[in-house]
Design an enzyme around this catalytic site. Structure first.
Site, PDB file in Angstrom:
ATOM      1  N   ASP A 112       0.850  -1.205   0.000  1.00 10.04           N
ATOM      2  CA  ASP A 112       0.000   0.000   0.000  1.00 10.04           C
ATOM      3  C   ASP A 112       0.883   1.252   0.000  1.00 10.04           C
ATOM      4  O   ASP A 112       0.677   2.179  -0.789  1.00 10.04           O
ATOM      5  CB  ASP A 112      -0.890   0.056   1.257  1.00 10.04           C
ATOM      6  CG  ASP A 112      -1.937  -1.046   1.328  1.00 10.04           C
ATOM      7  OD1 ASP A 112      -3.129  -0.743   1.217  1.00 10.04           O
ATOM      8  OD2 ASP A 112      -1.545  -2.209   1.503  1.00 10.04           O
ATOM      9  N   GLU A 137      -5.088   7.752   0.443  1.00 12.26           N
ATOM     10  CA  GLU A 137      -5.486   7.084   1.697  1.00 12.26           C
ATOM     11  C   GLU A 137      -4.393   7.049   2.765  1.00 12.26           C
ATOM     12  O   GLU A 137      -4.663   7.277   3.940  1.00 12.26           O
ATOM     13  CB  GLU A 137      -5.928   5.642   1.395  1.00 12.26           C
ATOM     14  CG  GLU A 137      -6.339   4.905   2.665  1.00 12.26           C
ATOM     15  CD  GLU A 137      -6.758   3.472   2.448  1.00 12.26           C
ATOM     16  OE1 GLU A 137      -6.717   2.982   1.302  1.00 12.26           O
ATOM     17  OE2 GLU A 137      -7.128   2.830   3.455  1.00 12.26           O
ATOM     18  N   ASP A 200      -6.392   5.638  -4.258  1.00  8.44           N
ATOM     19  CA  ASP A 200      -6.388   4.521  -3.311  1.00  8.44           C
ATOM     20  C   ASP A 200      -5.278   3.587  -3.795  1.00  8.44           C
ATOM     21  O   ASP A 200      -5.412   2.930  -4.831  1.00  8.44           O
ATOM     22  CB  ASP A 200      -7.749   3.806  -3.312  1.00  8.44           C
ATOM     23  CG  ASP A 200      -7.898   2.920  -2.096  1.00  8.44           C
ATOM     24  OD1 ASP A 200      -6.855   2.455  -1.587  1.00  8.44           O
ATOM     25  OD2 ASP A 200      -9.033   2.687  -1.661  1.00  8.44           O
ATOM     26  N   ILE A 202      -3.926   0.774  -2.703  1.00  8.29           N
ATOM     27  CA  ILE A 202      -4.488  -0.577  -2.844  1.00  8.29           C
ATOM     28  C   ILE A 202      -5.884  -0.499  -2.268  1.00  8.29           C
ATOM     29  O   ILE A 202      -6.060  -0.283  -1.068  1.00  8.29           O
ATOM     30  CB  ILE A 202      -3.682  -1.653  -2.086  1.00  8.29           C
ATOM     31  CG1 ILE A 202      -2.305  -1.845  -2.719  1.00  8.29           C
ATOM     32  CG2 ILE A 202      -4.446  -2.989  -2.119  1.00  8.29           C
ATOM     33  CD1 ILE A 202      -1.513  -3.013  -2.150  1.00  8.29           C
ATOM     34  N   ASP A 203      -6.866  -0.611  -3.123  1.00 11.94           N
ATOM     35  CA  ASP A 203      -8.235  -0.685  -2.636  1.00 11.94           C
ATOM     36  C   ASP A 203      -8.563  -2.163  -2.497  1.00 11.94           C
ATOM     37  O   ASP A 203      -8.327  -2.942  -3.427  1.00 11.94           O
ATOM     38  CB  ASP A 203      -9.185  -0.019  -3.636  1.00 11.94           C
ATOM     39  CG  ASP A 203     -10.611  -0.025  -3.115  1.00 11.94           C
ATOM     40  OD1 ASP A 203     -10.816   0.253  -1.920  1.00 11.94           O
ATOM     41  OD2 ASP A 203     -11.527  -0.332  -3.904  1.00 11.94           O
ATOM     42  N   THR A 205      -7.426  -3.940   0.509  1.00 14.04           N
ATOM     43  CA  THR A 205      -6.209  -4.521   1.107  1.00 14.04           C
ATOM     44  C   THR A 205      -6.504  -5.920   1.680  1.00 14.04           C
ATOM     45  O   THR A 205      -5.657  -6.816   1.602  1.00 14.04           O
ATOM     46  CB  THR A 205      -5.647  -3.578   2.202  1.00 14.04           C
ATOM     47  OG1 THR A 205      -5.435  -2.294   1.615  1.00 14.04           O
ATOM     48  CG2 THR A 205      -4.334  -4.079   2.764  1.00 14.04           C
ATOM     49  N   ASP A 352     -12.255   5.692  -2.374  1.00 13.75           N
ATOM     50  CA  ASP A 352     -12.864   4.366  -2.513  1.00 13.75           C
ATOM     51  C   ASP A 352     -13.864   4.302  -3.670  1.00 13.75           C
ATOM     52  O   ASP A 352     -14.368   3.203  -3.974  1.00 13.75           O
ATOM     53  CB  ASP A 352     -13.578   3.965  -1.217  1.00 13.75           C
ATOM     54  CG  ASP A 352     -12.618   3.385  -0.197  1.00 13.75           C
ATOM     55  OD1 ASP A 352     -11.692   2.656  -0.609  1.00 13.75           O
ATOM     56  OD2 ASP A 352     -12.779   3.666   1.008  1.00 13.75           O
TER      57      ASP A 352
HETATM   58  N1  LIG Z   1     -16.738  -0.629   8.131  1.00  9.44           N
HETATM   59  C1  LIG Z   1     -16.611  -0.315   6.841  1.00  9.44           C
HETATM   60  N2  LIG Z   1     -17.697  -0.065   6.086  1.00  9.44           N
HETATM   61  C2  LIG Z   1     -17.575   0.235   4.784  1.00  9.44           C
HETATM   62  N3  LIG Z   1     -16.393   0.288   4.126  1.00  9.44           N
HETATM   63  C3  LIG Z   1     -15.287   0.056   4.839  1.00  9.44           C
HETATM   64  C4  LIG Z   1     -15.333  -0.270   6.205  1.00  9.44           C
HETATM   65  N4  LIG Z   1     -14.073  -0.473   6.635  1.00  9.44           N
HETATM   66  C5  LIG Z   1     -13.284  -0.256   5.566  1.00  9.44           C
HETATM   67  N5  LIG Z   1     -14.013   0.057   4.489  1.00  9.44           N
HETATM   68  C6  LIG Z   1     -13.570   0.415   3.150  1.00  9.44           C
HETATM   69  O1  LIG Z   1     -13.876  -0.616   2.236  1.00  9.44           O
HETATM   70  C7  LIG Z   1     -12.849  -0.630   1.276  1.00  9.44           C
HETATM   71  C8  LIG Z   1     -12.846  -1.944   0.544  1.00  9.44           C
HETATM   72  O2  LIG Z   1     -14.044  -2.023  -0.140  1.00  9.44           O
HETATM   73  P1  LIG Z   1     -14.718  -3.418  -0.495  1.00  9.44           P
HETATM   74  O3  LIG Z   1     -15.507  -3.835   0.689  1.00  9.44           O
HETATM   75  O4  LIG Z   1     -15.561  -3.044  -1.672  1.00  9.44           O
HETATM   76  O5  LIG Z   1     -13.620  -4.353  -0.824  1.00  9.44           O
HETATM   77  C9  LIG Z   1     -11.619  -0.377   2.078  1.00  9.44           C
HETATM   78  O6  LIG Z   1     -10.636   0.149   1.255  1.00  9.44           O
HETATM   79  P2  LIG Z   1      -9.087  -0.214   1.524  1.00  9.44           P
HETATM   80  O7  LIG Z   1      -8.918  -1.655   1.334  1.00  9.44           O
HETATM   81  O8  LIG Z   1      -8.440   0.635   0.505  1.00  9.44           O
HETATM   82  O9  LIG Z   1      -8.789   0.244   2.930  1.00  9.44           O
HETATM   83  C10 LIG Z   1     -12.085   0.636   3.117  1.00  9.44           C
HETATM   84  O10 LIG Z   1     -11.857   1.969   2.747  1.00  9.44           O
HETATM   85 MG   LIG Z   2     -10.134   1.581  -0.442  1.00  8.21          MG
HETATM   86 MG   LIG Z   3      -6.550   1.313   0.240  1.00 12.08          MG
HETATM   87 MG   LIG Z   4      -7.215   0.830   3.817  1.00 10.54          MG
END
Ligand SMILES: Nc1ncnc2c1ncn2[C@@H]1O[C@H](COP(=O)(O)O)[C@@H](OP(=O)(O)O)[C@H]1O
Ligand SMILES: [Mg+2]
Ligand SMILES: [Mg+2]
Ligand SMILES: [Mg+2]
Length: 415
Positions: A112, A137, A200, A202-203, A205, A352
């Site tokens: 990341d 991020e 982002d 790594i979206d 992670t 995101d």
């Molecule tokens: N409690 C929560 N509710 C909704 N989204 C959340 C969350 N906690 C983290 N996320 C977000 O959900 C993203 C991932 O989305 P998805 O669920 O579609 O895979 C995460 O991005 P990162 O992985 O960049 O931190 C983070 O920003």
């Molecule tokens: Mg993300």
């Molecule tokens: Mg991310």
């Molecule tokens: Mg994150």
């Protein structure tokens, strides 16, 4: 309207500033703080973003290479042992020692940080004459604490290895300080004036750590509007994942989606640059539609999505995948609906959704909040929205909105 004409009307102010990543400094940049009338802003939106798109694609592709780099350094027999029918397990096996927990308990990895540093650096090198503002991020706070030096050195090595493999900037090797600076360029607040990159690194992670889907998501905001987006999805199969076949054998994965406002959405393999135009599905019968939602139940209320799908008449089970790969897959018609309903109190961040939003919108889809309002990326680092995010094609949106409204009302009255 030509660019020359615009520059005469808008009279950009010239400001003296320093770019830490350029060999010669100080440099002249155009300030975008100059006040402009709405009609002129509209004209700005129709300007070409060719060089920004080329820079964004280069930055996201190199970041994708960085995220995969640790698997590439494995000896072939080890690599093959780590591949399973579900796909690459390499990320999980290799990166466990490189994972940290942020203050909100979410994971962050050396990849990341490395991806954010690399994208920030490449954008600044590729666009030296533009004022640089990045809303991203990650920040370097944890990397600057006692005991984090080794991790910072690993990140710096990863970034330098990728830059060396590309060969574009042979004049420079980044120090750990350069990497910290590049990461912390991402502290911009964004907003409705001027241009801001939104990243982002790594979206998804958690998906990355599982060896599942993740994306490098990069967008450009111009006067509060998303005008460009690039989504690199290293684990997304090149062929459709309709029916839930998101895990495929090595070789057939790695997609890059890109869009510029008014220009449609295109996709190519991360290994080539021969792009095809993509379109959202035209299915208007909900019985034939499938829907995407987060893999992680903590990120979205799956019970609410299933109530909506049932009301709408959707027959297929949900396809649960991580990250903005959902927007990419939807833009090429692999699925028809994406539902996201975070639990109470969670605030969505612009990184995101910004790149995924334009990739879907330019492929003919619609992205709104649960009340049908368009998403507003001009309010800073957060998206303030009503209850959730829903995505589908234009034909299905009215009936989807009705099902969403009814299901939310039922959920509220049952509490
Ligand atoms: N409690 C929560 N509710 C909704 N989204 C959340 C969350 N906690 C983290 N996320 C977000 O959900 C993203 C991932 O989305 P998805 O669920 O579609 O895979 C995460 O991005 P990162 O992985 O960049 O931190 C983070 O920003
Ligand atoms: Mg993300
Ligand atoms: Mg991310
Ligand atoms: Mg994150």
């Amino acid at each position: 309207m030509s660019i020359n004409f615009l520059s005469i009307i808008a009279k950009p102010k010239i400001t003296l500033t320093t770019n830490p990543f350029l060999v010669s400094s100080p440099l002249l940049f155009f300030s975008n703080k100059t006040k402009t009338k709405p009609s002129i802003l509209t004209a700005f939106s129709s300007m070409s973003y060719d060089k920004e798109l080329a820079a964004a694609k280069k930055a996201a592709s190199l970041a994708a290479r960085l995220c995969q780099a640790r698997s590439l350094s494995l000896p072939l027999p080890v690599f093959l042992c780590l591949c399973t029918p579900r796909g690459y397990k390499v990320q999980k096996a290799i990166l466990q020692s490189d994972v940290q927990s942020k203050s909100d308990k979410s994971p962050v990895t050396v990849a990341d940080y490395g991806s954010q540093a690399l994208v920030s650096y490449v954008l600044q090198r590729e666009l030296p004459s533009e004022l640089f503002s990045l809303v991203a991020e990650e920040d370097s706070e944890d990397l600057c604490k006692d005991g984090a030096q080794e991790t910072l050195e690993r990140i710096t090595k990863l970034v330098n290895d990728i830059l060396a493999s590309d060969g574009s900037y042979s004049d420079s090797t980044l120090s750990t300080d350069d990497v910290v600076k590049a990461i912390d360029c991402g502290k911009s607040e964004g907003g409705s004036r001027g241009r801001h990159w939104v990243l982002d690194p790594i979206d998804g992670t958690k998906g990355f750590l599982r060896g599942d889907q993740y994306a490098i998501a990069l967008a450009l905001l111009d006067e509060g509007t998303v005008v460009l987006g690039v989504l690199a999805c290293p684990n997304l199969p090149l062929t459709s994942i309709a029916g839930g076949s998101q895990h495929s054998l090595p070789g057939a994965v790695g997609c890059l989606f890109f869009s510029v406002v008014g220009g449609g959405t295109y996709m190519h393999s991360l290994d080539s640059s021969s792009a095809v135009k993509v379109q959202v599905s035209s299915i208007d019968n909900p019985e034939e539609a499938s829907f995407f939602e987060s893999y992680e139940a903590a990120h979205s209320m799956h019970d609410l999505s299933s109530s909506i799908a049932k009301k709408l008449g959707v027959k297929a089970p949900p396809v649960r995948i991580d990250s903005q790969a959902k927007y990419g897959a939807l833009s090429r018609g692999d699925g028809v609906i994406y539902l996201r309903f975070p639990h109470k109190g969670y605030r969505e961040k612009i990184w995101d959704h910004a790149a995924g939003y334009i990739v879907v919108a330019e492929a003919g889809g619609v992205v709104t909040d649960a009340a049908g309002n368009p998403l507003d990326f001009s309010k800073g680092r957060y998206l303030d929205l009503d209850t959730g995010i829903i995505v589908t094609n234009q034909k299905l949106m009215p009936s989807l909105l009705k099902a969403v409204r009814e299901s939310i009302e039922e959920k509220v009255s049952s509490l």
